[in-house]
Scaffold this active site. Structure first.
Site, PDB file in Angstrom:
ATOM      1  N   CYS A 162      37.333  78.057   0.246  1.00 37.07           N
ATOM      2  CA  CYS A 162      36.694  77.749   1.522  1.00 37.07           C
ATOM      3  C   CYS A 162      36.880  76.303   1.975  1.00 37.07           C
ATOM      4  CB  CYS A 162      35.200  78.064   1.438  1.00 37.07           C
ATOM      5  SG  CYS A 162      34.840  79.644   0.676  1.00 37.07           S
ATOM      6  N   HIS A 294      28.662  72.931   5.993  1.00 31.95           N
ATOM      7  CA  HIS A 294      29.336  74.094   5.417  1.00 31.95           C
ATOM      8  C   HIS A 294      28.543  75.348   5.778  1.00 31.95           C
ATOM      9  CE1 HIS A 294      32.120  76.187   2.905  1.00 31.95           C
ATOM     10  NE2 HIS A 294      31.177  76.615   2.081  1.00 31.95           N
ATOM     11  N   HIS A 331      32.609  83.166   8.547  1.00 33.59           N
ATOM     12  CA  HIS A 331      33.230  82.336   7.516  1.00 33.59           C
ATOM     13  C   HIS A 331      34.692  82.748   7.401  1.00 33.59           C
ATOM     14  CE1 HIS A 331      34.105  79.943   4.190  1.00 33.59           C
ATOM     15  NE2 HIS A 331      33.032  80.126   3.445  1.00 33.59           N
TER      16      HIS A 331
END
Length: 402
Positions: A162, A294, A331
Site C-alpha cells: 500500500c 493513510h 483503497h
C-alpha cells in the site's frame, strides 16, 4: 547534487473519474465511488463491494502494445499520458535519455495469472497465453509507461504493497536530485478486482461490507478500489527554464520500516517516517496545514495513525486538518498514495481540504480534526501524505506551494 524537484503535471483514473480534474471534484465533494463491482469476472464471488472504474476513456494506444497490457498497466499509461499533456512535455531523440519513470504496484497484473491458472487447472489447457508472464510482472506498468512515452532514462518499479506509489515518487525524486534525470513520471497503479485478490483480502477479515468510514467509531474496515495516479516531476531549473507552470514542490521524503509484524501496524514506524519527512523538508510540524492520512477505515490502522500523528505534531495536531480520501476512491493499493498525491497538490492549488466522507460517529481514539463529510476552505502552503503498508513499510511525502 541536490536539486529541487517540482510537479508540473498530474493525471489519474479511479472510481471517481477518468482524469485528475474529475477525481479532485469527487474528492472535494466527498462523493463516494464505492458500490457493487459489475465489470470484472469474479466467478461467482458475491457480497464484496469496491470503487470501480465503470468505463475507460477513449485512447489511441497502439493495439500491438495494448494486447500485452494488464489492466493496471493500461491505467498507468493513461494517467501518465494525461500528466505529460498537462505538463506540456514530450520526448525526442535529443532528451529521451534524461526522462524516466517509476511506477508503484501492489498486486499488479494478477488477472493474467488467474486466467492462466484457470486455463491450466480447471480447463485442462496444455499451455497459457504467450504474454501471461510479461502482463503479470511487477515492472510491466513502468515498462509500458516508458514505451508509450518514449522514456529512455531510469525506469523501474516500486512494490511495497500500500506504500508503493509514495515509494515510487520518492525514488523518482532521488533520480532527479542525484542528476540521473531531469524529468521523471512517477506514481502508482493497481486493478485488484480479481477473484484471487479479493478472496485473499476477504480472508483477512478487513473488508467492510457497506462502505469505508475512516476514523468514524462505527467503521467496519477498508474497501478496495482500482486506479492509477501519475505526476510529472522535474528539477526546478528544468521547469523554470521552459516556463512551465509549477503545481507544487516535493519538499520532503520520510521512509521507515516497523520491523514488527507482517500484517499488524505499529506506531513507531509511521512516527519515524513523518519525523524524517519534516526533517528532510526543513519544516516544523506547525508548518503543515493539511495531512492526507493513510486512513484505511480499519480499527487498528486509524487508531495507530492517530497516535503517531499526535506524537509528531504535538499540540499542533489539534489545529491540523486531516482527511482520508480513501473514503471516496477506496483503497487502490499500489495506486492509493498516487491518488492521494493528487489530493495534496490540488489542496495547495485551490486552498480546499477534501473531507473524510461517510463519517458518522466520533471515536475518542481518533480525536483529530478529520474534516468530516464536508470540504473546508483553508489556505494550504504545506501538505503531507502518509502511506503505510502491510509488513510495516512507511513512506511519507511533503508537498509545498512554490
Amino acid at each position: 547534487m541536490d536539486r529541487r524537484v517540482v510537479i508540473t503535471g498530474i493525471g489519474g483514473l479511479c472510481g471517481l473519474g477518468t482524469d485528475a480534474a474529475s477525481i479532485w471534484t469527487g474528492m472535494r465533494e466527498g462523493r463516494s465511488a464505492i458500490g457493487p463491482i459489475v465489470n470484472s469476472e469474479l466467478h461467482g464471488l458475491e457480497g464484496i463491494i469496491g470503487a470501480e472504474i465503470k468505463a475507460l476513456p477513449e485512447h489511441d494506444i497502439d493495439p500491438r502494445q495494448l494486447v500485452s497490457m494488464a489492466r493496471c498497466s493500461l491505467l498507468a499509461v493513461l494517467a501518465a499520458q494525461e500528466a505529460m499533456r498537462q505538463a506540456g512535455l514530450s520526448c525526442d531523440e535529443g532528451n529521451a535519455h534524461r526522462f524516466g519513470a517509476t511506477v508503484g504496484v501492489g498486486f499488479g497484473g494478477w488477472e493474467a495469472s488467474e486466467k492462466a491458472y484457470r486455463a491450466l487447472l480447471l480447463g485442462g489447457a496444455a499451455r497459457v497465453d504467450l504474454l501471461t508472464g510479461v502482463k503479470g510482472m511487477p515492472s510491466a506498468a513502468a515498462c509500458h509507461v516508458s514505451m508509450s512515452l518514449g522514456l529512455r532514462g531510469p525506469v523501474f518499479a516500486a512494490t511495497s504493497a500500500c506504500a508503493s506509489a509514495n515509494h515510487a515518487i520518492a525514488s523518482a525524486v532521488d533520480q532527479i536530485r542525484s542528476g540521473r534525470a531531469d524529468v521523471m513520471l512517477a506514481g502508482g497503479t493497481d486493478a485488484p478486482f480479481v477473484f484471487f485478490v479479493l478472496k485473499a483480502w476477504d480472508a483477512m477479515r478487513v473488508l467492510a461490507p457497506d462502505t469505508c468510514r475512516p476514523f468514524s467509531a462505527d467503521r467496519r474496515g477498508l474497501v478496495l478500489g482500482e486506479g492509477a495516479g501519475m505526476a510529472v516531476l522535474e528539477s526546478y531549473e528544468h521547469a523554470t527554464a521552459r516556463g512551465a507552470t509549477i503545481l507544487a514542490e516535493i519538499a520532503g521524503i520520510g521512509l521507515s520500516a516497523d520491523a514488527f509484524h507482517i500484517a499488524a501496524p505499529a506506531v513507531h514506524g509511521p512516527e519515524a517516517a513523518m519525523r524524517a519527512c519534516l526533517a528532510d523538508a526543513g519544516l516544523n510540524a506547525e508548518d503543515v496545514e493539511y495531512l492526507n492520512a493513510h486512513g484505511t477505515g480499519t480499527k487498528a490502522n486509524d487508531e495507530i495513525e492517530t497516535a503517531a500523528i499526535r506524537r509528531v505534531f504535538g499540540d499542533h495536531a489539534n489545529s491540523l486538518s486531516v482527511s482520508s480520501t480513501k473514503s471516496t476512491h477506496g483503497h487502490c493499493l499500489g495506486g492509493a498514495s498516487a491518488l492521494e498525491m493528487i489530493a495534496c497538490v490540488m489542496a495547495i492549488q485551490e486552498g480546499v481540504v477534501p473531507p473524510s466522507a461517510n463519517y458518522r460517529e466520533p471515536d475518542p481514539k481518533c480525536d483529530l480534526d478529520v474534516t468530516p463529510n464536508v470540504a473546508r476552505q483553508r489556505k494550504v502552503h504545506v501538505a503531507m501524505s502518509n502511506a503505510f503498508s502491510m509488513g510495516g513499510l512507511n513512506a511519507v511525502l511533503a508537498f509545498k506551494q512554490v
